[in-house]
Every structure is written in structure tokens, then in C-alpha cells.
Design an enzyme around this catalytic site. Structure first.
Site, PDB file in Angstrom:
ATOM      1  N   SER A  35     -10.627   0.635  -8.154  1.00 17.06           N
ATOM      2  CA  SER A  35     -10.784   0.143  -6.782  1.00 17.06           C
ATOM      3  C   SER A  35      -9.601   0.391  -5.863  1.00 17.06           C
ATOM      4  O   SER A  35      -9.791   0.601  -4.654  1.00 17.06           O
ATOM      5  CB  SER A  35     -11.113  -1.354  -6.802  1.00 17.06           C
ATOM      6  OG  SER A  35     -10.135  -2.080  -7.522  1.00 17.06           O
ATOM      7  N   ASP A 251      -6.072 -11.930  -4.256  1.00 22.56           N
ATOM      8  CA  ASP A 251      -6.650 -11.811  -5.606  1.00 22.56           C
ATOM      9  C   ASP A 251      -5.633 -11.288  -6.615  1.00 22.56           C
ATOM     10  O   ASP A 251      -5.912 -11.241  -7.817  1.00 22.56           O
ATOM     11  CB  ASP A 251      -7.915 -10.943  -5.600  1.00 22.56           C
ATOM     12  CG  ASP A 251      -7.651  -9.470  -5.246  1.00 22.56           C
ATOM     13  OD1 ASP A 251      -6.475  -9.071  -5.097  1.00 22.56           O
ATOM     14  OD2 ASP A 251      -8.641  -8.720  -5.119  1.00 22.56           O
ATOM     15  N   HIS A 254      -5.382  -6.301  -5.735  1.00 25.90           N
ATOM     16  CA  HIS A 254      -5.473  -5.235  -4.738  1.00 25.90           C
ATOM     17  C   HIS A 254      -4.355  -5.334  -3.704  1.00 25.90           C
ATOM     18  O   HIS A 254      -3.793  -6.403  -3.481  1.00 25.90           O
ATOM     19  CB  HIS A 254      -6.832  -5.302  -4.027  1.00 25.90           C
ATOM     20  CG  HIS A 254      -7.992  -5.129  -4.940  1.00 25.90           C
ATOM     21  ND1 HIS A 254      -8.741  -6.197  -5.404  1.00 25.90           N
ATOM     22  CD2 HIS A 254      -8.526  -4.021  -5.501  1.00 25.90           C
ATOM     23  CE1 HIS A 254      -9.691  -5.751  -6.212  1.00 25.90           C
ATOM     24  NE2 HIS A 254      -9.588  -4.426  -6.281  1.00 25.90           N
TER      25      HIS A 254
END
Length: 282
Positions: A35, A251, A254
């Protein structure tokens, strides 16, 4: 005899045509990972304006919302991965390169990344068994790449080689392999396959691998960074990109848009240094 001569002439013409079609000043970089390379942060107004036309992205899937079709080059306004992804290190990698390279040099990005994937997804011989046991959301992303992200990257790269030269590979992956001491060997397998399938030489194809969100930023997978930093012991032409001071989001997995900008610029700084070019500081 006459047929043989005609065949030789025909092949010579094809080779000459190919040589002229390939622009040595079009530098192409392959990007893959999960990601953070895919682009997790929402891009902001500053990320969509003043994109130099010398910075290109090859679309890897059809994106009607972006007026982009597969296998074609476009000015590299985000998103640079799929149709609805966000800002990634590739954005400011390319921007920083074109700002520091001669005006006659173009930069092209091909980004095939899948959020949440393990490095096993890019193992061309065993990826199917990995995908078959993956969650539906991951399988759906894989389907966007015709069920085989590795092959999609290779296919797009072969198209790109008709117009430019692959100068390096960028990777940001490891969160889903945290603690995996065999990770470096798995990366080497993917890297070696790319070299073989695209007829590239290790000595002229550096692999740049980014660290995960750092411990100082509260990185949930920061314990993987020491393993990532051993990659040059397994791949001679591998180089590690520090994530120190690259801002993360809540989080702890990221980077923020600001973090991606800084990380992408660091990828570029390393690539420029490998080419003997010092980053210009404004």
C-alpha cells in the site's frame, strides 16, 4: 541465395528501426510493492499542479475516470498506480528526477502495487497459491491486474522498452512480511526474475527499497526495518531508502502526503547519486 539476402536486409531494417524508436533519454523506472508504494495518502492541490510534462506514467489498467487506457503514457499527475489510488513515493521520485536531470531527459513510471500483499504475490511461480488463500479484498485488487501483478508489470515494461530504457526498480514492501527472515531471499527471487524476463543486467539496474514507517514515528512494523537494511547483503545493487523523519498517519503503517513527498525525494536523491548527479537544493 537471393531470398537469404532479402531476409538479412529485412532483419537489419527491423533492428535499425527498433534502435531509432528507443529513446535513450527516456528513463523508465518500475515500481512495485504494497500500500505505501500503491499510494495511500490523499493527494492535495499542490500534488496535481505544475507536473512537468517530461514526467510520465504508463497506465497499467483502463481508467475511464482519468481518461487513461492501458499501455499508454500520460503526464504523471496522481494517481500513478490504479484509477482510485493516492499519493505514493513514485510521485516525488519522478518530480525530483526531472528537476535535476538535463532538459532532454524524460522520466517514466510504471507502478504495479497491491495494498496488503506479501512479497509472495510477486513470485511468478507460486503466486497463485498465495492469492487463493488471500482475503477477497486482496483478490479483487489482483483481478484488476488480470490476476497476475508480476506478469502485468513485465508486460507493461516490455511495451515501455520499445520507447525508452529501464534504469532502475523501486520497491516499498515488507509490512505484511514483518519478522520474515527469508524476506531478502524472496525479494532477490523477484528481482532476478525481472532481470531475466526483461533482459536487464544487475550492474545497471539498481533496486531501491524503502524502509517502513520508522520507530520514531511509532511504526507498527518498524521491527522489519533491520531486515530490510540487510537486503544489500543479498542483492549487490540494492540500496536502502531511509524513512527517518518521514511523517506517518495515525494507523502507524502509512505515511502522510508530506511523508510520501520526502520519501519519494530520497528515492530520487539515491538514484541521482548512482548516476553521478548531485541533488540541486533550491
Amino acid at each position: 541465395m537471393q531470398f537469404k539476402i532479402i531476409s538479412i536486409i529485412f532483419l537489419s531494417v527491423l533492428l535499425i528501426t527498433k534502435a531509432f524508436a528507443q529513446d535513450k533519454n527516456f528513463h523508465i523506472y518500475l515500481c512495485f510493492g504494497q500500500s505505501n508504494m500503491e499510494g495511500h495518502a490523499k493527494f492535495e492541490a499542490q500534488d496535481t499542479v505544475n507536473v512537468n510534462e517530461r514526467f510520465k506514467v504508463m497506465e497499467t489498467i483502463n481508467c475511464p475516470n482519468l481518461n487513461r487506457t492501458i499501455g499508454n503514457w500520460y503526464t504523471a499527475k496522481p494517481p500513478l498506480t490504479r484509477c482510485h489510488t493516492g499519493l505514493s513515493p513514485a510521485d516525488y521520485f519522478g518530480r525530483t528526477l526531472v528537476a535535476n536531470l538535463p532538459k532532454n531527459v524524460k522520466v517514466g513510471i510504471i507502478n504495479v502495487s497491491v495494498g496488503g500483499c506479501k512479497i509472495e504475490l510477486f513470485n511468478k511461480d507460486n503466486f497463485e497459491s498465495y492469492v487463493s488463500t488471500s482475503p477477497n479484498w486482496l483478490q479483487n485488487m489482483v483481478k484488476e491486474y488480470d490476476g497476475n501483478p508480476y506478469q502485468k508489470l513485465v508486460d507493461m515494461a516490455k511495451i515501455a522498452q520499445k520507447s525508452g530504457v529501464i534504469k532502475g526498480i523501486l520497491m516499498h514492501q515488507g509490512e505484511s512480511n514483518t519478522g520474515d527472515t527469508l524476506w531478502t531471499k524472496k525479494v532477490k527471487l523477484v528481482y532476478n526474475n525481472l532481470l531475466k524476463d526483461l533482459k536487464l543486467e544487475e550492474s545497471t539496474t539498481p533496486l531501491l527499497a524503502g524502509e517502513l514507517v520508522s520507530a520514531e514515528q511509532g511504526g507498527a512494523c518498524a521491527s522489519m526495518n533491520p531486515i530490510i537494511n540487510t537486503l544489500p547483503q543479498t542483492i549487490k545493487n540494492a540500496h536502502i531508502i531511509s524513512s527517518k523523519d518521514c511523517e506517518a498517519v495515525s494507523d502507524h503503517l502509512h505515511f502522510s502526503a508530506a511523508g510520501y513527498r520526502k520519501l519519494g525525494a530520497r528515492y530520487a536523491e539515491k538514484m541521482l547519486s548512482l548516476q553521478g548527479i548531485r541533488l540541486q537544493v533550491e
